[in-house]
Design a protein around this motif. Sequence first.
Motif, PDB file in Angstrom:
ATOM      1  N   UNK A   1       0.853  -1.200   0.000  1.00 49.46           N
ATOM      2  CA  UNK A   1       0.000   0.000   0.000  1.00 49.46           C
ATOM      3  C   UNK A   1       0.882   1.241   0.000  1.00 49.46           C
ATOM      4  N   UNK A   2       0.578   2.202  -0.862  1.00 45.69           N
ATOM      5  CA  UNK A   2       1.423   3.400  -0.890  1.00 45.69           C
ATOM      6  C   UNK A   2       0.935   4.400   0.158  1.00 45.69           C
ATOM      7  N   UNK A   3       1.787   5.373   0.446  1.00 43.22           N
ATOM      8  CA  UNK A   3       1.448   6.398   1.439  1.00 43.22           C
ATOM      9  C   UNK A   3       0.384   7.325   0.871  1.00 43.22           C
ATOM     10  N   UNK A  80      -3.757   5.290  17.207  1.00 43.45           N
ATOM     11  CA  UNK A  80      -3.640   4.128  16.323  1.00 43.45           C
ATOM     12  C   UNK A  80      -4.621   4.208  15.168  1.00 43.45           C
ATOM     13  N   UNK A  81      -5.862   4.579  15.460  1.00 43.56           N
ATOM     14  CA  UNK A  81      -6.878   4.713  14.412  1.00 43.56           C
ATOM     15  C   UNK A  81      -6.557   5.867  13.482  1.00 43.56           C
ATOM     16  N   UNK A 119      -3.252  -0.161  10.525  1.00 39.97           N
ATOM     17  CA  UNK A 119      -2.929  -0.271   9.101  1.00 39.97           C
ATOM     18  C   UNK A 119      -1.454   0.050   8.920  1.00 39.97           C
ATOM     19  N   UNK A 120      -0.969  -0.171   7.717  1.00 40.60           N
ATOM     20  CA  UNK A 120       0.443   0.073   7.466  1.00 40.60           C
ATOM     21  C   UNK A 120       0.786   1.517   7.844  1.00 40.60           C
ATOM     22  N   UNK A 121       1.848   1.680   8.610  1.00 35.47           N
ATOM     23  CA  UNK A 121       2.188   3.033   9.060  1.00 35.47           C
ATOM     24  C   UNK A 121       3.669   3.138   9.366  1.00 35.47           C
ATOM     25  N   UNK A 148      -0.155  -8.996  11.141  1.00 36.43           N
ATOM     26  CA  UNK A 148      -0.623  -8.563   9.820  1.00 36.43           C
ATOM     27  C   UNK A 148      -0.504  -7.070   9.580  1.00 36.43           C
ATOM     28  N   UNK A 149      -0.240  -6.273  10.634  1.00 38.85           N
ATOM     29  CA  UNK A 149      -0.074  -4.828  10.442  1.00 38.85           C
ATOM     30  C   UNK A 149       1.399  -4.529  10.191  1.00 38.85           C
TER      31      UNK A 149
END
Length: 444
Positions: A1-3, A80-81, A119-121, A148-149
């Motif tokens: 996933x891209x930023x 986090x959200x 999510x990816x971060x 998975x994150x």
Amino acid sequence: MSTPATPRLTVLGTGYLGATHAICMAVLGYDVLGVDTDRAKVAALNEGRVPFFEPGLPELLRKALDSGRLSFTTDLSAAGDFGDVHFICVGTPQQADSHAADLRYVEGVTRDLAPYLRRRCLVVGKSTVPVGTAERLTRIVQDNAPAGVEVELAWNPEFLREGYAIEDTLHPDRLVFGVASPWAEQTLRTTFAPLIDAGVPVVTTDLPTAELVKVAANSFLATKISYINAMAEVCEATGGDVQDLATALSYDSRIGGRFLHPGLGFGGGCLPKDIRAFVHRAEEVGVGKSVAFLRQVDAINQRRRARTVDLVREQAGGSLEGVRVCCLGAAFKPNSDDVRDAPALDVARMLQEEGAIVSVYDPEAMDNARRVQPGLHYAESVFDAAAGAQVVVLLTEWEQFRSLDPRRLGEVVAACAIVDGRHALVRAEWEGADWTYRALGRAG
Ligand code: NAD
């Protein structure tokens, strides 16, 4: 996933560094959530009050809040959200019983944040840390994030100066990106796009180098200050004048005049603890000798405080017992209310310990000073502090003190004797108004 093109940011720790960063990033157009464990600080920021003194920041906070892009919370789960990029801006003070950095806050906030990531971060360290910390935090965040994150860690050291924090955040000399992957670099480039588009240079490097850049910069600056103060000590022994010496050196373009101001030396929440933590870390990794000179830098700096007390004692005729001393300044530097390891307060305390009756005035740092040194007497104004004083000592070079009229001050003191701890006054003006002027590194 891209930023995302405009990533959502969280700022963990909203002190001098974090609040400024959060406010400036919101003003640049990002949605920002600031998180702090200090409820009073979070409440103040949400109400539009900056809980410390920083010129221009209250106006910018109001603008950011009005835009609807900035809010503050004590709820870490909300971070986090919220965030695609999480900035770690918590404190890294000196440990109570050692010169090492206390990493409990950076480690704690990283460990506590990880389970809330959805999510990816990218988690981005901004705090000043010993080299090797980012690697450990990478493991902490990856071990504690939900399965998975995908989480990565990067380091983006901060160079802002209190008093110029907005300018330094919006127009930094450079950005340093310590990254472990092209994705992390790209995410940081997206996050800082407005600054990069405006021409701010970027240095992309690995994590340890990024951590080292900050402590290397602070060590260099501290060394330059202590270098000229070491020359002041030599001048004191030889009848030389360190002010003339510094001026002559400053015209040498290889040396330059910045950070070459002799005086009471450095303090604050960064330089002293950063050079000590650097020496400690260098010893841990077997290169203690390489930075052993920083112990001297620290020792020279501490000696200036004792030498300032000597000058006040000399001005008082040899003893401080029962002598009224007016201390101008408490903050570690002008344009700040920060009194962490402030040379000014240290000198005021030492004077009082020798029996002086001390009266302290600072334009902005009075509340903080009272908290740290409740035993000192605090005055309402310069003239209140100076009333009946036998010696005046300038300890923080606020513009208000630089521009004092020696004749007017001379009307309220008991004796016209001044110690210029910051080489901030024009000697001839004070001597012309019949003051006895003394300064570190200058003949009496
Ligand atoms: P500070 O003490 O003003 O702020 C730190 C904040 O972190 C406090 O508000 C504290 O309540 C908060 N905090 C602690 N634990 C937390 C947690 N678990 N979750 C959320 N918040 C938490 O310190 P500062 O001066 O802003 O410095 C922060 C870091 O930045 C340090 O590493 C410092 O060396 C570095 N730095 C500071 C400056 C500066 O000018 N002050 C400049 C460059 C770098």
